[in-house]
Write an enzyme that holds these catalytic residues in place. Sequence first.
Site, PDB file in Angstrom:
ATOM      1  N   HIS A   1      -4.948  15.319  -8.983  1.00  0.00           N
ATOM      2  CA  HIS A   1      -5.692  13.549  -8.976  1.00  0.00           C
ATOM      3  C   HIS A   1      -4.465  13.353 -10.401  1.00  0.00           C
ATOM      4  O   HIS A   1      -3.885  11.789 -10.514  1.00  0.00           O
ATOM      5  CB  HIS A   1      -6.821  12.915  -9.982  1.00  0.00           C
ATOM      6  CG  HIS A   1      -7.830  13.279  -8.593  1.00  0.00           C
ATOM      7  ND1 HIS A   1      -7.492  12.091  -7.032  1.00  0.00           N
ATOM      8  CD2 HIS A   1      -8.437  14.197  -7.713  1.00  0.00           C
ATOM      9  CE1 HIS A   1      -8.756  12.499  -6.279  1.00  0.00           C
ATOM     10  NE2 HIS A   1      -8.850  13.782  -6.775  1.00  0.00           N
TER      11      HIS A   1
ATOM     12  N   ASP B   1       0.544  -0.926  -0.110  1.00  0.00           N
ATOM     13  CA  ASP B   1      -0.069  -0.033  -0.148  1.00  0.00           C
ATOM     14  C   ASP B   1       1.048   1.112  -0.206  1.00  0.00           C
ATOM     15  O   ASP B   1       1.855   1.484   0.450  1.00  0.00           O
ATOM     16  CB  ASP B   1      -1.329   0.250   1.310  1.00  0.00           C
ATOM     17  CG  ASP B   1      -2.150   1.234   1.173  1.00  0.00           C
ATOM     18  OD1 ASP B   1      -3.162   1.037   0.907  1.00  0.00           O
ATOM     19  OD2 ASP B   1      -1.219   2.230   2.178  1.00  0.00           O
TER      20      ASP B   1
ATOM     21  N   ASP C   1      -2.090   9.908 -10.260  1.00  0.00           N
ATOM     22  CA  ASP C   1      -2.161   9.321 -11.313  1.00  0.00           C
ATOM     23  C   ASP C   1      -0.859   8.788 -11.515  1.00  0.00           C
ATOM     24  O   ASP C   1      -0.442   7.729 -11.570  1.00  0.00           O
ATOM     25  CB  ASP C   1      -3.269   8.823 -12.192  1.00  0.00           C
ATOM     26  CG  ASP C   1      -4.491   9.135 -11.964  1.00  0.00           C
ATOM     27  OD1 ASP C   1      -4.239   8.606 -10.844  1.00  0.00           O
ATOM     28  OD2 ASP C   1      -5.105   9.894 -12.866  1.00  0.00           O
TER      29      ASP C   1
ATOM     30  N   GLU D   1      -5.276   2.178  -4.157  1.00  0.00           N
ATOM     31  CA  GLU D   1      -3.446   2.589  -4.197  1.00  0.00           C
ATOM     32  C   GLU D   1      -2.290   1.042  -3.671  1.00  0.00           C
ATOM     33  O   GLU D   1      -1.787   1.515  -3.109  1.00  0.00           O
ATOM     34  CB  GLU D   1      -3.090   3.864  -3.333  1.00  0.00           C
ATOM     35  CG  GLU D   1      -3.654   2.960  -1.237  1.00  0.00           C
ATOM     36  CD  GLU D   1      -5.113   4.408  -1.406  1.00  0.00           C
ATOM     37  OE1 GLU D   1      -4.654   4.468   0.032  1.00  0.00           O
ATOM     38  OE2 GLU D   1      -5.530   4.168  -1.952  1.00  0.00           O
TER      39      GLU D   1
ATOM     40  N   ASN E   1      -2.828  13.437  -3.558  1.00  0.00           N
ATOM     41  CA  ASN E   1      -4.118  13.641  -4.581  1.00  0.00           C
ATOM     42  C   ASN E   1      -4.132  15.056  -3.510  1.00  0.00           C
ATOM     43  O   ASN E   1      -4.530  16.133  -4.266  1.00  0.00           O
ATOM     44  CB  ASN E   1      -5.246  13.086  -4.349  1.00  0.00           C
ATOM     45  CG  ASN E   1      -4.506  11.292  -5.391  1.00  0.00           C
ATOM     46  OD1 ASN E   1      -4.414  11.795  -6.242  1.00  0.00           O
ATOM     47  ND2 ASN E   1      -5.677  10.518  -4.603  1.00  0.00           N
TER      48      ASN E   1
END
Length: 300
Positions: free
Chosen positions: A191, A178, A195, A221, A186
């Site tokens: 965002h 994770d 990404d 994630e 973010n």
Amino acid sequence: MFIDRDSYRRIVDDLYDGLYLVDRNRVIQYWNKAAERISGFTAAEVIGKSCSDNILTHVDRDGNTLCKGMCPLAMTIADGKTREAEVFLHHKEGYRMPVSVRVNTLTDADGNVIGGVELFTSRSSSRSIERRIRDLEKKAFYDNLTRLANRNCVENELQIRFEEQKRLGVSFGILFMDIDHFKEFNDTYGHDVGDLVLRFVADTLVKNARPSDLIGRWGGEEFIGILRNVTHENLEILGNRLRVLIENAYITLKTEQLHVSISVGATLMLDNDSSDTLLKRADMLLYESKRRGRNCLTIG
């Protein structure tokens, strides 16, 4: 037979391996086409800069930075001895890539060392990865953003591994991973950068996994690695290697370097396990890593 300078340049540019030349201060003087392809950096971006100026920034298996100290190229320029090494370079897109390097000196007509040359070759299992991507595309079992196996594919792979273990006794383990503080990426950068972080982590994981391993995106994630034929010790070593490579890589934004880390839960399949119990145990171990302060691996 006489070969002119332009012919030499074409030959060097057509090499499959990346090649670059530096002066005694390790300032890059030449960068061939393969170096552009493997690293993502164009010749215009690197010529005239030092190796350590946020370009390749090699690290070793333990995550130690080599370019700001006595890296193989610097040692060869200093003592004149050729060297070979396996290191991890920084790709322009941020992820770490395993490469084999060979270094030698450059000398003038009198034999004086005036610089060095490094030849580097990608060690990632690119062909195996490309074949796997084509297979996943056919089955619609890949994640659009990261181009990793998606959750459906991971679940299918787990069932295959369980059957293989029952029939052939081939052990396997999983890494549940994770991204630490992903929401902050973010919230702080937007965002699009979020990404970019997901793709950067995915690329680092898949390019440094073994050809027999499957790396997938579980959701959000979270990532999962399914590692065949491993021991408890192997699983811990491989998991920590991936974690350290991500920790020591970075994404270059306009004004800063963005560093990322992951927390990992690692476990082997037990005789009485089902997919549910295996995944639940890995998830609990992952959150134990979070509880311990993140950027670590917990195995059980």
